[in-house]
Motif scaffolding. Structure first.
Motif, PDB file in Angstrom:
ATOM      1  N   PRO A 185      28.918  49.284  38.877  1.00  0.00           N
ATOM      2  CA  PRO A 185      27.681  49.473  38.105  1.00  0.00           C
ATOM      3  C   PRO A 185      27.303  48.190  37.371  1.00  0.00           C
ATOM      4  O   PRO A 185      28.134  47.323  37.118  1.00  0.00           O
ATOM      5  CB  PRO A 185      28.050  50.595  37.134  1.00  0.00           C
ATOM      6  CG  PRO A 185      29.545  50.553  37.030  1.00  0.00           C
ATOM      7  CD  PRO A 185      30.024  50.114  38.381  1.00  0.00           C
ATOM      8  N   GLY A 186      26.031  48.099  37.052  1.00  0.00           N
ATOM      9  CA  GLY A 186      25.564  46.930  36.303  1.00  0.00           C
ATOM     10  C   GLY A 186      25.137  45.802  37.201  1.00  0.00           C
ATOM     11  O   GLY A 186      24.651  45.999  38.310  1.00  0.00           O
ATOM     12  N   GLY A 187      25.328  44.594  36.721  1.00  0.00           N
ATOM     13  CA  GLY A 187      24.872  43.427  37.452  1.00  0.00           C
ATOM     14  C   GLY A 187      23.458  43.051  37.043  1.00  0.00           C
ATOM     15  O   GLY A 187      22.669  43.894  36.618  1.00  0.00           O
ATOM     16  N   THR A 188      23.147  41.768  37.179  1.00  0.00           N
ATOM     17  CA  THR A 188      21.829  41.250  36.824  1.00  0.00           C
ATOM     18  C   THR A 188      21.101  40.813  38.079  1.00  0.00           C
ATOM     19  O   THR A 188      21.617  39.969  38.821  1.00  0.00           O
ATOM     20  CB  THR A 188      21.958  40.046  35.870  1.00  0.00           C
ATOM     21  OG1 THR A 188      22.682  40.448  34.701  1.00  0.00           O
ATOM     22  CG2 THR A 188      20.596  39.514  35.481  1.00  0.00           C
ATOM     23  N   PRO A 189      19.917  41.342  38.363  1.00  0.00           N
ATOM     24  CA  PRO A 189      19.186  40.902  39.556  1.00  0.00           C
ATOM     25  C   PRO A 189      18.887  39.405  39.506  1.00  0.00           C
ATOM     26  O   PRO A 189      18.429  38.882  38.480  1.00  0.00           O
ATOM     27  CB  PRO A 189      17.896  41.724  39.502  1.00  0.00           C
ATOM     28  CG  PRO A 189      18.236  42.931  38.670  1.00  0.00           C
ATOM     29  CD  PRO A 189      19.214  42.421  37.643  1.00  0.00           C
ATOM     30  N   VAL A 190      19.169  38.712  40.602  1.00  0.00           N
ATOM     31  CA  VAL A 190      18.893  37.277  40.692  1.00  0.00           C
ATOM     32  C   VAL A 190      18.361  36.977  42.097  1.00  0.00           C
ATOM     33  O   VAL A 190      18.734  37.628  43.065  1.00  0.00           O
ATOM     34  CB  VAL A 190      20.147  36.405  40.419  1.00  0.00           C
ATOM     35  CG1 VAL A 190      20.598  36.519  38.983  1.00  0.00           C
ATOM     36  CG2 VAL A 190      21.281  36.767  41.379  1.00  0.00           C
ATOM     37  N   SER A 191      17.471  36.001  42.173  1.00  0.00           N
ATOM     38  CA  SER A 191      16.937  35.601  43.477  1.00  0.00           C
ATOM     39  C   SER A 191      17.734  34.464  44.091  1.00  0.00           C
ATOM     40  O   SER A 191      17.667  34.233  45.304  1.00  0.00           O
ATOM     41  CB  SER A 191      15.475  35.178  43.343  1.00  0.00           C
ATOM     42  OG  SER A 191      15.346  34.092  42.421  1.00  0.00           O
ATOM     43  N   SER A 274      23.969  39.419  40.238  1.00  0.00           N
ATOM     44  CA  SER A 274      25.068  38.582  39.764  1.00  0.00           C
ATOM     45  C   SER A 274      25.923  39.390  38.792  1.00  0.00           C
ATOM     46  O   SER A 274      25.393  40.051  37.885  1.00  0.00           O
ATOM     47  CB  SER A 274      24.532  37.333  39.062  1.00  0.00           C
ATOM     48  OG  SER A 274      25.584  36.559  38.523  1.00  0.00           O
ATOM     49  N   TYR A 275      27.226  39.346  38.993  1.00  0.00           N
ATOM     50  CA  TYR A 275      28.169  40.073  38.144  1.00  0.00           C
ATOM     51  C   TYR A 275      29.073  39.071  37.429  1.00  0.00           C
ATOM     52  O   TYR A 275      29.679  38.203  38.070  1.00  0.00           O
ATOM     53  CB  TYR A 275      29.025  41.026  38.975  1.00  0.00           C
ATOM     54  CG  TYR A 275      28.254  42.137  39.633  1.00  0.00           C
ATOM     55  CD1 TYR A 275      28.168  43.400  39.051  1.00  0.00           C
ATOM     56  CD2 TYR A 275      27.610  41.934  40.850  1.00  0.00           C
ATOM     57  CE1 TYR A 275      27.459  44.433  39.662  1.00  0.00           C
ATOM     58  CE2 TYR A 275      26.893  42.951  41.466  1.00  0.00           C
ATOM     59  CZ  TYR A 275      26.818  44.193  40.869  1.00  0.00           C
ATOM     60  OH  TYR A 275      26.116  45.202  41.478  1.00  0.00           O
ATOM     61  N   ASP A 276      29.152  39.194  36.113  1.00  0.00           N
ATOM     62  CA  ASP A 276      30.073  38.363  35.345  1.00  0.00           C
ATOM     63  C   ASP A 276      31.475  38.948  35.459  1.00  0.00           C
ATOM     64  O   ASP A 276      31.702  40.120  35.128  1.00  0.00           O
ATOM     65  CB  ASP A 276      29.657  38.313  33.872  1.00  0.00           C
ATOM     66  CG  ASP A 276      28.335  37.586  33.664  1.00  0.00           C
ATOM     67  OD1 ASP A 276      28.026  36.685  34.470  1.00  0.00           O
ATOM     68  OD2 ASP A 276      27.613  37.932  32.717  1.00  0.00           O
ATOM     69  N   SER A 286      50.780  33.611  44.035  1.00  0.00           N
ATOM     70  CA  SER A 286      50.015  34.851  43.921  1.00  0.00           C
ATOM     71  C   SER A 286      48.558  34.614  44.311  1.00  0.00           C
ATOM     72  O   SER A 286      48.064  33.488  44.296  1.00  0.00           O
ATOM     73  CB  SER A 286      50.097  35.393  42.488  1.00  0.00           C
ATOM     74  OG  SER A 286      49.612  34.442  41.556  1.00  0.00           O
ATOM     75  N   ALA A 287      47.881  35.702  44.665  1.00  0.00           N
ATOM     76  CA  ALA A 287      46.475  35.617  45.052  1.00  0.00           C
ATOM     77  C   ALA A 287      45.584  35.712  43.816  1.00  0.00           C
ATOM     78  O   ALA A 287      45.989  36.265  42.785  1.00  0.00           O
ATOM     79  CB  ALA A 287      46.138  36.738  46.029  1.00  0.00           C
ATOM     80  N   THR A 288      44.394  35.193  43.931  1.00  0.00           N
ATOM     81  CA  THR A 288      43.435  35.235  42.832  1.00  0.00           C
ATOM     82  C   THR A 288      42.822  36.623  42.743  1.00  0.00           C
ATOM     83  O   THR A 288      42.340  37.169  43.742  1.00  0.00           O
ATOM     84  CB  THR A 288      42.321  34.207  43.039  1.00  0.00           C
ATOM     85  OG1 THR A 288      42.900  32.921  43.241  1.00  0.00           O
ATOM     86  CG2 THR A 288      41.396  34.156  41.836  1.00  0.00           C
ATOM     87  N   GLY A 289      42.846  37.190  41.538  1.00  0.00           N
ATOM     88  CA  GLY A 289      42.219  38.484  41.302  1.00  0.00           C
ATOM     89  C   GLY A 289      40.932  38.313  40.528  1.00  0.00           C
ATOM     90  O   GLY A 289      40.821  37.439  39.658  1.00  0.00           O
ATOM     91  N   PHE A 290      39.935  39.135  40.835  1.00  0.00           N
ATOM     92  CA  PHE A 290      38.647  39.106  40.155  1.00  0.00           C
ATOM     93  C   PHE A 290      38.384  40.480  39.565  1.00  0.00           C
ATOM     94  O   PHE A 290      38.430  41.491  40.282  1.00  0.00           O
ATOM     95  CB  PHE A 290      37.528  38.724  41.127  1.00  0.00           C
ATOM     96  CG  PHE A 290      37.691  37.364  41.747  1.00  0.00           C
ATOM     97  CD1 PHE A 290      37.215  36.229  41.105  1.00  0.00           C
ATOM     98  CD2 PHE A 290      38.332  37.215  42.969  1.00  0.00           C
ATOM     99  CE1 PHE A 290      37.371  34.973  41.676  1.00  0.00           C
ATOM    100  CE2 PHE A 290      38.488  35.957  43.549  1.00  0.00           C
ATOM    101  CZ  PHE A 290      38.005  34.822  42.889  1.00  0.00           C
ATOM    102  N   THR A 291      38.131  40.550  38.254  1.00  0.00           N
ATOM    103  CA  THR A 291      37.939  41.833  37.585  1.00  0.00           C
ATOM    104  C   THR A 291      36.622  41.843  36.817  1.00  0.00           C
ATOM    105  O   THR A 291      36.165  40.817  36.316  1.00  0.00           O
ATOM    106  CB  THR A 291      39.087  42.129  36.606  1.00  0.00           C
ATOM    107  OG1 THR A 291      39.244  41.025  35.701  1.00  0.00           O
ATOM    108  CG2 THR A 291      40.396  42.339  37.357  1.00  0.00           C
ATOM    109  N   THR A 292      36.034  43.026  36.718  1.00  0.00           N
ATOM    110  CA  THR A 292      34.784  43.201  35.994  1.00  0.00           C
ATOM    111  C   THR A 292      35.054  43.246  34.492  1.00  0.00           C
ATOM    112  O   THR A 292      36.200  43.218  34.043  1.00  0.00           O
ATOM    113  CB  THR A 292      34.095  44.503  36.424  1.00  0.00           C
ATOM    114  OG1 THR A 292      34.921  45.619  36.016  1.00  0.00           O
ATOM    115  CG2 THR A 292      33.921  44.539  37.942  1.00  0.00           C
ATOM    116  N   ARG A 293      33.973  43.346  33.725  1.00  0.00           N
ATOM    117  CA  ARG A 293      34.123  43.431  32.267  1.00  0.00           C
ATOM    118  C   ARG A 293      34.898  44.666  31.848  1.00  0.00           C
ATOM    119  O   ARG A 293      35.497  44.711  30.768  1.00  0.00           O
ATOM    120  CB  ARG A 293      32.739  43.443  31.610  1.00  0.00           C
ATOM    121  CG  ARG A 293      31.999  42.114  31.706  1.00  0.00           C
ATOM    122  CD  ARG A 293      30.616  42.219  31.086  1.00  0.00           C
ATOM    123  NE  ARG A 293      29.948  40.938  31.028  1.00  0.00           N
ATOM    124  CZ  ARG A 293      28.715  40.749  30.576  1.00  0.00           C
ATOM    125  NH1 ARG A 293      28.018  41.800  30.142  1.00  0.00           N
ATOM    126  NH2 ARG A 293      28.163  39.541  30.555  1.00  0.00           N
TER     127      ARG A 293
END
Length: 312
Positions: A185-191, A274-276, A286-293
């Motif tokens: 959920p969330g995210g900012t619309p970007v072109s 775009s998701y921060d 170890s592998a790189t992990g990406f997590t949401t807010r």
């Protein structure tokens, strides 16, 4: 590096079957794919260092990579490290020299093969000591050739079938634990978004018609050897510390090192938004992990992933 070409078709079929079963049994409503278990088929990664300056364009076979890494190199330029596993094209290139950043990135994979044109003499001991199969032309001259359509050094190409190295059906991104599923959920619309190095620029523009991010380099549309646009399903703009290494090129320019072990922020572009997110990699192994807010693993759109290392 694979030792037998005869076992590849069976391995590829098994890999595809396992992924289907995993998706059916271990997914949520968004079609989430579970990270591979120790007993699941693993990716057999072929990493190729690819030249992307103007004289080296368009690249051959880049569109078939599972992951495309972009990093800063000497004189403010950029280079590409492409990771192949699920599919491997018959020709890849143009191939250029390895960097210290590549060695740290590739520690995430289990014994990958690294195809590159060469390296500074001071870096060669580090390459030989790294947990990978180093494959410059001196070790596999039969697997490389010079193209006639452009001048050296931008005309060196690899034939993976001569190594031999074939596709496994296992995506290198999934092998790292990255999950292809519905967006959070969330995210900012970007072109679109642009990343600028001192002497290079990448722009990713959202295409609603193709559900992908069209790639431009230095203000010009980036194309494949067949004339199609290079495009990514997901783009990760990973903010990293970039520092001077102890290595220099022939012109005396210091080679920058992008630190990918540690933690920091990133922006993930998918589905026109775009998701921060936060990224973390505790050790080189170890592998790189990406997590949401919310602290949940970030999900990726199905297709090619570009990871651009952006200087803090």
């Amino acid at each position: 590096m694979p030792t037998s070409g005869t076992k590849r078709p069976a391995a590829a079929a098994l890999a595809v079957l396992t992924l289907v079963i995993t998706a059916a049994c271990g997914s949520s409503g968004g079609g989430e794919t579970s990270p591979p278990s120790a007993s699941a088929p693993r990716a057999d990664v072929l990493a190729v260092k690819i030249d992307n300056v103007a004289a080296a364009r368009p690249p051959t076979g880049l569109e078939e990579a599972d992951i495309v890494y972009v990093e800063q190199v000497e004189a403010g330029l950029s280079r590409i490290l492409a990771a192949y596993s699920s599919d491997v094209p018959s020709v890849i290139g143009p191939v250029r020299s390895a960097r210290e950043t590549d060695l740290e990135l590739l520690r995430q994979f289990e014994k990958p093969t690294l195809a590159y044109s060469g390296a500074q003499s001071a870096l060669r001991p580090s390459i030989e000591a790294a947990p990978l199969d180093a494959l410059p032309p001196s070790k596999a001259p039969h697997a490389y050739f010079r193209g006639a359509d452009r001048a050296a050094p931008h005309n060196l190409y690899l034939r993976p079938g001569k190594i031999p190295h074939a596709g496994t059906g296992v995506n290198a991104a999934e092998d790292l634990g990255l999950r292809f599923a519905a967006p959070p959920p969330g995210g900012t619309p970007v072109s679109g978004r642009t990343v600028s190095y001192p002497s290079a620029r990448f722009t990713f523009t959202w295409s609603p018609d193709g559900d992908q991010w069209l790639v431009s380099m230095d203000g010009a549309p980036a194309r494949t050897a067949s004339g199609d646009r290079l495009a990514a399903a997901t783009v990760v703009l990973q903010n990293v510390d970039v520092q001077d290494s102890r290595f220099r090129d022939r012109g005396g320019n210091t080679s920058p090192f992008s630190a990918t072990v540690g933690s920091g922020s990133a922006a993930v572009l998918r589905d026109g938004k775009s998701y921060d997110v936060a990224w973390e990699r505790n050790t080189a192994e170890s592998a790189t992990g990406f997590t949401t807010r919310d602290g949940e693993p970030m999900t990726f759109a199905t297709g090619q992933v570009w990871i651009v290392l952006v200087p803090n």
